[in-house]
Design a protein around this motif. Structure first.
Motif, PDB file in Angstrom:
ATOM      1  N   MET A   1       0.814  -1.183   0.000  1.00 55.97           N
ATOM      2  CA  MET A   1       0.000   0.000   0.000  1.00 55.97           C
ATOM      3  C   MET A   1       0.875   1.270   0.000  1.00 55.97           C
ATOM      4  SD  MET A   1      -3.097   0.625  -0.090  1.00 55.97           S
ATOM      5  CE  MET A   1      -4.427   1.605   0.364  1.00 55.97           C
ATOM      6  N   LYS A   2       1.930   1.230   0.827  1.00 50.70           N
ATOM      7  CA  LYS A   2       2.834   2.368   0.926  1.00 50.70           C
ATOM      8  C   LYS A   2       3.565   2.604  -0.408  1.00 50.70           C
ATOM      9  CE  LYS A   2       5.409   3.971   4.868  1.00 50.70           C
ATOM     10  NZ  LYS A   2       6.306   3.615   5.944  1.00 50.70           N
ATOM     11  N   VAL A   3       3.962   1.526  -1.060  1.00 51.74           N
ATOM     12  CA  VAL A   3       4.660   1.615  -2.344  1.00 51.74           C
ATOM     13  C   VAL A   3       3.730   2.200  -3.403  1.00 51.74           C
ATOM     14  CG1 VAL A   3       5.785   0.249  -4.142  1.00 51.74           C
ATOM     15  CG2 VAL A   3       6.186  -0.308  -1.755  1.00 51.74           C
ATOM     16  N   LEU A   4       2.472   1.802  -3.394  1.00 50.55           N
ATOM     17  CA  LEU A   4       1.491   2.304  -4.349  1.00 50.55           C
ATOM     18  C   LEU A   4       1.275   3.809  -4.163  1.00 50.55           C
ATOM     19  CD1 LEU A   4      -0.500   1.647  -6.586  1.00 50.55           C
ATOM     20  CD2 LEU A   4      -2.218   1.180  -4.838  1.00 50.55           C
ATOM     21  N   ARG A   5       1.195   4.269  -2.928  1.00 47.04           N
ATOM     22  CA  ARG A   5       1.029   5.699  -2.659  1.00 47.04           C
ATOM     23  C   ARG A   5       2.230   6.496  -3.166  1.00 47.04           C
ATOM     24  NH1 ARG A   5      -1.113   5.782   3.536  1.00 47.04           N
ATOM     25  NH2 ARG A   5      -3.026   4.617   3.150  1.00 47.04           N
ATOM     26  N   ARG A   6       3.432   5.978  -2.916  1.00 42.57           N
ATOM     27  CA  ARG A   6       4.643   6.659  -3.397  1.00 42.57           C
ATOM     28  C   ARG A   6       4.672   6.718  -4.919  1.00 42.57           C
ATOM     29  NH1 ARG A   6       9.585   4.561   0.400  1.00 42.57           N
ATOM     30  NH2 ARG A   6       9.006   5.777   2.227  1.00 42.57           N
ATOM     31  N   ALA A   7       4.306   5.636  -5.553  1.00 44.32           N
ATOM     32  CA  ALA A   7       4.292   5.594  -7.017  1.00 44.32           C
ATOM     33  C   ALA A   7       3.299   6.605  -7.571  1.00 44.32           C
ATOM     34  CB  ALA A   7       3.955   4.187  -7.509  1.00 44.32           C
ATOM     35  N   ILE A   8       2.119   6.679  -6.968  1.00 40.19           N
ATOM     36  CA  ILE A   8       1.107   7.636  -7.423  1.00 40.19           C
ATOM     37  C   ILE A   8       1.589   9.064  -7.175  1.00 40.19           C
ATOM     38  CG2 ILE A   8      -1.229   8.514  -6.948  1.00 40.19           C
ATOM     39  CD1 ILE A   8      -2.073   5.585  -6.459  1.00 40.19           C
TER      40      ILE A   8
END
Length: 166
Positions: A1-8
Motif C-alpha cells: 500500500m505504501k509503495v502504491l502511494r509513493r508511485a502515485i
C-alpha cells in the motif's frame, strides 16, 4: 500500500512538472523576430543561406525574394572558410589543422537605416590529420564545416532576435 502511494505521488509530481510549460526562449529552435519579413542577400547556391532560410521559415518570419518588400535586409559583407596548420609532428609533417569559418554581415531596415551594424562571427575547430587516412579526414573536415555552418545559423538567429525595433 505504501509503495502504491509513493508511485502515485511520484507520477503526479512528474506530470505536474512536465505540464507547467517552462522552456528556455529559443530552445525549441524558434525565435521571435522583431520584423515580419526579411530579405537575405546570399547567393542562390549558398548552403549557409539555404539553411538560414529554412530556419527562418520555421518561425513567423517570411523570407522574401524582393528586398523592396522586406522590413529587414541581411547583407553579407564577407564569408570565408580557411584551413591552417596548427601543429607538426617530429618529422615535420602536419599533425593538426585549424578550420575557420568567418561571416561578416549587417542588417538594415526598409529605409536603409542600420538595425545591426557590421557583425563578425568567427568559428574555429581543430582536426587531427593522419596521411594514411586521407579520405576519412576529408569526410571529417566536411562534417566539421557543416557543424560550424549550423552553429553559425543559430548565432545569426540569436542576433536577429535580439535586434531592438526602431
Amino acid at each position: 500500500m505504501k509503495v502504491l502511494r509513493r508511485a502515485i505521488a511520484l507520477t503526479v509530481l512528474a506530470a505536474s512538472l512536465s505540464a507547467c510549460g517552462f522552456h528556455l526562449r529559443g530552445s525549441d529552435g524558434r525565435f521571435n523576430m522583431p520584423f515580419q519579413s526579411i530579405y537575405l542577400a546570399f547567393p542562390e547556391t549558398s548552403p549557409l543561406g539555404t539553411e538560414l532560410k529554412r530556419n527562418l521559415r520555421g518561425g513567423d518570419t517570411e523570407v522574401v525574394a524582393d528586398p523592396a518588400l522586406a522590413q529587414a535586409r541581411l547583407d553579407v559583407m564577407s564569408e570565408s572558410r580557411g584551413k591552417a596548420i596548427l601543429s607538426l609532428n617530429s618529422q615535420g609533417r602536419v599533425r593538426e589543422y585549424l578550420l575557420t569559418y568567418t561571416l561578416v554581415f549587417r542588417v538594415r531596415d526598409k529605409a536603409g537605416a542600420e538595425l545591426l551594424g557590421p557583425t563578425e562571427i568567427n568559428l574555429k575547430r581543430s582536426i587531427t590529420f593522419n596521411e594514411t587516412e586521407v579520405l576519412a579526414k576529408e569526410s571529417e573536415e566536411a562534417l566539421l564545416y557543416r557543424d560550424m555552418q549550423t552553429d553559425l545559423v543559430q548565432q545569426i538567429l540569436r542576433r536577429l532576435a535580439a535586434i531592438k525595433p526602431v
